[in-house]
Design an enzyme around this catalytic site. Structure first.
Site, PDB file in Angstrom:
ATOM      1  N   ARG A  84       3.841   1.252   1.369  1.00 58.67           N
ATOM      2  CA  ARG A  84       5.186   0.683   1.319  1.00 58.67           C
ATOM      3  C   ARG A  84       5.992   0.972   2.596  1.00 58.67           C
ATOM      4  O   ARG A  84       7.143   0.576   2.712  1.00 58.67           O
ATOM      5  CB  ARG A  84       5.950   1.229   0.098  1.00 58.67           C
ATOM      6  CG  ARG A  84       6.607   0.133  -0.700  1.00 58.67           C
ATOM      7  CD  ARG A  84       7.073   0.616  -2.054  1.00 58.67           C
ATOM      8  NE  ARG A  84       6.432  -0.197  -3.072  1.00 58.67           N
ATOM      9  CZ  ARG A  84       6.625  -0.017  -4.371  1.00 58.67           C
ATOM     10  NH1 ARG A  84       7.405   0.932  -4.804  1.00 58.67           N
ATOM     11  NH2 ARG A  84       6.024  -0.810  -5.221  1.00 58.67           N
ATOM     12  N   TYR A  86     -10.278  -8.494   2.456  1.00 57.51           N
ATOM     13  CA  TYR A  86      -9.734  -9.858   2.460  1.00 57.51           C
ATOM     14  C   TYR A  86     -10.685 -10.807   3.189  1.00 57.51           C
ATOM     15  O   TYR A  86     -11.322 -10.403   4.166  1.00 57.51           O
ATOM     16  CB  TYR A  86      -8.352  -9.873   3.113  1.00 57.51           C
ATOM     17  CG  TYR A  86      -7.320  -9.201   2.234  1.00 57.51           C
ATOM     18  CD1 TYR A  86      -6.829  -9.855   1.110  1.00 57.51           C
ATOM     19  CD2 TYR A  86      -6.891  -7.902   2.494  1.00 57.51           C
ATOM     20  CE1 TYR A  86      -5.911  -9.241   0.268  1.00 57.51           C
ATOM     21  CE2 TYR A  86      -5.975  -7.277   1.660  1.00 57.51           C
ATOM     22  CZ  TYR A  86      -5.488  -7.954   0.551  1.00 57.51           C
ATOM     23  OH  TYR A  86      -4.592  -7.341  -0.284  1.00 57.51           O
ATOM     24  N   THR A 146       5.583  -0.072   5.840  1.00 51.71           N
ATOM     25  CA  THR A 146       5.865  -1.274   6.619  1.00 51.71           C
ATOM     26  C   THR A 146       6.825  -2.185   5.859  1.00 51.71           C
ATOM     27  O   THR A 146       7.758  -2.752   6.430  1.00 51.71           O
ATOM     28  CB  THR A 146       4.551  -2.041   6.898  1.00 51.71           C
ATOM     29  OG1 THR A 146       3.638  -1.144   7.532  1.00 51.71           O
ATOM     30  CG2 THR A 146       4.774  -3.243   7.771  1.00 51.71           C
ATOM     31  N   LYS A 179      -0.930  -1.850  -4.892  1.00 52.29           N
ATOM     32  CA  LYS A 179      -1.802  -0.736  -5.282  1.00 52.29           C
ATOM     33  C   LYS A 179      -0.986   0.261  -6.082  1.00 52.29           C
ATOM     34  O   LYS A 179       0.069   0.710  -5.623  1.00 52.29           O
ATOM     35  CB  LYS A 179      -2.368  -0.045  -4.043  1.00 52.29           C
ATOM     36  CG  LYS A 179      -3.339  -0.911  -3.270  1.00 52.29           C
ATOM     37  CD  LYS A 179      -4.028  -0.055  -2.235  1.00 52.29           C
ATOM     38  CE  LYS A 179      -4.544  -0.898  -1.095  1.00 52.29           C
ATOM     39  NZ  LYS A 179      -5.098  -0.065  -0.016  1.00 52.29           N
ATOM     40  N   ASP A 222       0.857  -1.193   0.000  1.00 47.68           N
ATOM     41  CA  ASP A 222       0.000   0.000   0.000  1.00 47.68           C
ATOM     42  C   ASP A 222       0.894   1.244   0.000  1.00 47.68           C
ATOM     43  O   ASP A 222       1.323   1.696  -1.051  1.00 47.68           O
ATOM     44  CB  ASP A 222      -0.929  -0.066   1.210  1.00 47.68           C
ATOM     45  CG  ASP A 222      -1.867   1.130   1.280  1.00 47.68           C
ATOM     46  OD1 ASP A 222      -2.255   1.637   0.229  1.00 47.68           O
ATOM     47  OD2 ASP A 222      -2.211   1.558   2.403  1.00 47.68           O
ATOM     48  N   TRP A 280      -9.839   0.152  -1.469  1.00 43.35           N
ATOM     49  CA  TRP A 280      -9.719  -0.582  -0.205  1.00 43.35           C
ATOM     50  C   TRP A 280     -10.006  -2.054  -0.494  1.00 43.35           C
ATOM     51  O   TRP A 280     -11.084  -2.406  -0.983  1.00 43.35           O
ATOM     52  CB  TRP A 280     -10.670  -0.048   0.866  1.00 43.35           C
ATOM     53  CG  TRP A 280     -10.454  -0.791   2.153  1.00 43.35           C
ATOM     54  CD1 TRP A 280     -11.263  -1.730   2.703  1.00 43.35           C
ATOM     55  CD2 TRP A 280      -9.305  -0.683   3.016  1.00 43.35           C
ATOM     56  NE1 TRP A 280     -10.702  -2.220   3.864  1.00 43.35           N
ATOM     57  CE2 TRP A 280      -9.498  -1.593   4.078  1.00 43.35           C
ATOM     58  CE3 TRP A 280      -8.128   0.083   2.991  1.00 43.35           C
ATOM     59  CZ2 TRP A 280      -8.565  -1.754   5.110  1.00 43.35           C
ATOM     60  CZ3 TRP A 280      -7.208  -0.087   4.021  1.00 43.35           C
ATOM     61  CH2 TRP A 280      -7.427  -0.979   5.067  1.00 43.35           C
ATOM     62  N   ILE A 281      -9.032  -2.898  -0.228  1.00 40.88           N
ATOM     63  CA  ILE A 281      -9.180  -4.326  -0.526  1.00 40.88           C
ATOM     64  C   ILE A 281      -9.772  -5.030   0.683  1.00 40.88           C
ATOM     65  O   ILE A 281      -9.276  -4.865   1.811  1.00 40.88           O
ATOM     66  CB  ILE A 281      -7.817  -4.952  -0.879  1.00 40.88           C
ATOM     67  CG1 ILE A 281      -7.142  -4.160  -2.002  1.00 40.88           C
ATOM     68  CG2 ILE A 281      -7.989  -6.415  -1.288  1.00 40.88           C
ATOM     69  CD1 ILE A 281      -5.650  -4.447  -2.140  1.00 40.88           C
TER      70      ILE A 281
HETATM   71  P1  G4P Z   1       2.827  -1.581   3.214  1.00 42.95           P
HETATM   72  O1  G4P Z   1       4.163  -1.121   3.743  1.00 42.95           O
HETATM   73  O2  G4P Z   1       2.772  -3.072   3.054  1.00 42.95           O
HETATM   74  O3  G4P Z   1       2.388  -0.835   2.005  1.00 42.95           O
HETATM   75  O4  G4P Z   1       1.759  -1.339   4.322  1.00 42.95           O
HETATM   76  P2  G4P Z   1       1.283   0.001   5.031  1.00 42.95           P
HETATM   77  O5  G4P Z   1       2.265   0.323   6.104  1.00 42.95           O
HETATM   78  O6  G4P Z   1       0.969   1.042   4.025  1.00 42.95           O
HETATM   79  O7  G4P Z   1      -0.082  -0.536   5.595  1.00 42.95           O
HETATM   80  C1  G4P Z   1      -0.488  -0.425   6.894  1.00 42.95           C
HETATM   81  C2  G4P Z   1      -1.545  -1.463   7.211  1.00 42.95           C
HETATM   82  O8  G4P Z   1      -2.699  -1.270   6.383  1.00 42.95           O
HETATM   83  C3  G4P Z   1      -1.106  -2.901   6.972  1.00 42.95           C
HETATM   84  O9  G4P Z   1      -1.689  -3.683   7.960  1.00 42.95           O
HETATM   85  C4  G4P Z   1      -1.781  -3.269   5.662  1.00 42.95           C
HETATM   86  O10 G4P Z   1      -1.995  -4.657   5.609  1.00 42.95           O
HETATM   87  C5  G4P Z   1      -3.080  -2.494   5.790  1.00 42.95           C
HETATM   88  N1  G4P Z   1      -3.715  -2.220   4.496  1.00 42.95           N
HETATM   89  C6  G4P Z   1      -3.309  -1.334   3.566  1.00 42.95           C
HETATM   90  N2  G4P Z   1      -4.147  -1.310   2.523  1.00 42.95           N
HETATM   91  C7  G4P Z   1      -5.113  -2.214   2.795  1.00 42.95           C
HETATM   92  C8  G4P Z   1      -6.282  -2.641   2.074  1.00 42.95           C
HETATM   93  O11 G4P Z   1      -6.598  -2.186   0.968  1.00 42.95           O
HETATM   94  N3  G4P Z   1      -7.051  -3.577   2.669  1.00 42.95           N
HETATM   95  C9  G4P Z   1      -6.739  -4.107   3.891  1.00 42.95           C
HETATM   96  N4  G4P Z   1      -7.559  -5.034   4.390  1.00 42.95           N
HETATM   97  N5  G4P Z   1      -5.640  -3.740   4.594  1.00 42.95           N
HETATM   98  C10 G4P Z   1      -4.840  -2.796   4.042  1.00 42.95           C
HETATM   99  P3  G4P Z   1      -0.938  -3.954   9.335  1.00 42.95           P
HETATM  100  O12 G4P Z   1      -0.960  -2.728  10.176  1.00 42.95           O
HETATM  101  O13 G4P Z   1       0.380  -4.548   9.014  1.00 42.95           O
HETATM  102  O14 G4P Z   1      -1.883  -4.970   9.994  1.00 42.95           O
HETATM  103  P4  G4P Z   1      -2.409  -6.405   9.520  1.00 42.95           P
HETATM  104  O15 G4P Z   1      -3.803  -6.158   9.064  1.00 42.95           O
HETATM  105  O16 G4P Z   1      -1.532  -6.901   8.395  1.00 42.95           O
HETATM  106  O17 G4P Z   1      -2.309  -7.195  10.736  1.00 42.95           O
END
Ligand code: G4P
Ligand code: MG
Length: 177
Positions: free
Chosen positions: A100, A154, A102, A126, A98, A151-152
């Site tokens: 990027r 899952y 993380t 994305k 998303d 917004w995906i």
């Molecule tokens: P990135 O580096 O992989 O791009 O991730 P980024 O930090 O931008 O994303 C922060 C959190 O938002 C991540 O979850 C990611 O999985 C979640 N996310 C981003 N876009 C979407 C989307 O379109 N749909 C869903 N369902 N989630 C999205 P996280 O904080 O790591 O938590 P977790 O849900 O993986 O446990």
């Protein structure tokens, strides 16, 4: 914001195609590192095809009240198995690329532990402006599907999986958005 729902079957199929691309590349990963929690299920499906051990790391960019942290924070890290990654060819797996942020954080942390090589596989990328970068040391970057900035949804987040699958069936994703 537009929403796109994917079923477990669609995700399995995307992973199968992704795994085939990895297998036919010149990269021969030895271990999978899954970024939790979204990367857990995709990583497990990849294991069906690549038959590699999975390590997991937990990272969060958000606090429990959903406020964003200035940088990602470790929830769980590899610690005692870090030395096992030294000299290994890593395949880092996450569900979505998303912002990027993380992803870049994880890549840099893993590179600091001297793997032989590191490649990245994400289920969905994305197409949007990114805040993070994929460091030059990354050998390969694979995305199962390129998507618009929507917004995906899952299946593992669904409370009602039947309703979720109906939304997944109803969608029309542009082939090369
Ligand atoms: P990135 O580096 O992989 O791009 O991730 P980024 O930090 O931008 O994303 C922060 C959190 O938002 C991540 O979850 C990611 O999985 C979640 N996310 C981003 N876009 C979407 C989307 O379109 N749909 C869903 N369902 N989630 C999205 P996280 O904080 O790591 O938590 P977790 O849900 O993986 O446990
Ligand atoms: Mg995630």
């Amino acid at each position: 914001m537009e929403q796109i729902a994917f079923s477990y079957n669609e995700i399995h199929q995307t992973v199968a195609e992704l795994a085939a691309r990895i297998t036919s590349s010149d990269y021969d990963p030895e271990v999978i590192v899954a970024i939790g929690t979204g990367g857990y299920i995709p990583a497990r499906i990849i294991k069906t095809f690549l038959k590699l051990p999975i390590y997991t790391v937990g990272i969060s960019l958000y606090l429990e009240d959903h406020t964003t942290l200035p940088s990602p924070r470790k929830i769980q890290w590899i610690d005692e198995v870090e030395q096992k990654l030294e000299g290994k060819r890593i395949l880092l797996v996450d569900e979505v690329d998303d912002s990027r942020t993380t992803l870049e954080y994880c890549i840099r942390e893993l590179l600091a532990h001297s793997p032989a090589a590191l490649s990245v596989a994400v289920l969905h990328n994305k197409n949007k402006e990114k805040r993070g970068v994929i460091p030059a040391e990354v050998a390969h970057y694979w995305a199962g599907q390129e998507l618009p900035d929507a917004w995906i949804k899952y299946p593992w987040d669904a409370v009602d999986i039947v309703q979720h699958d109906q939304a997944a069936d109803a969608k029309a994703v542009p082939a090369d958005a």
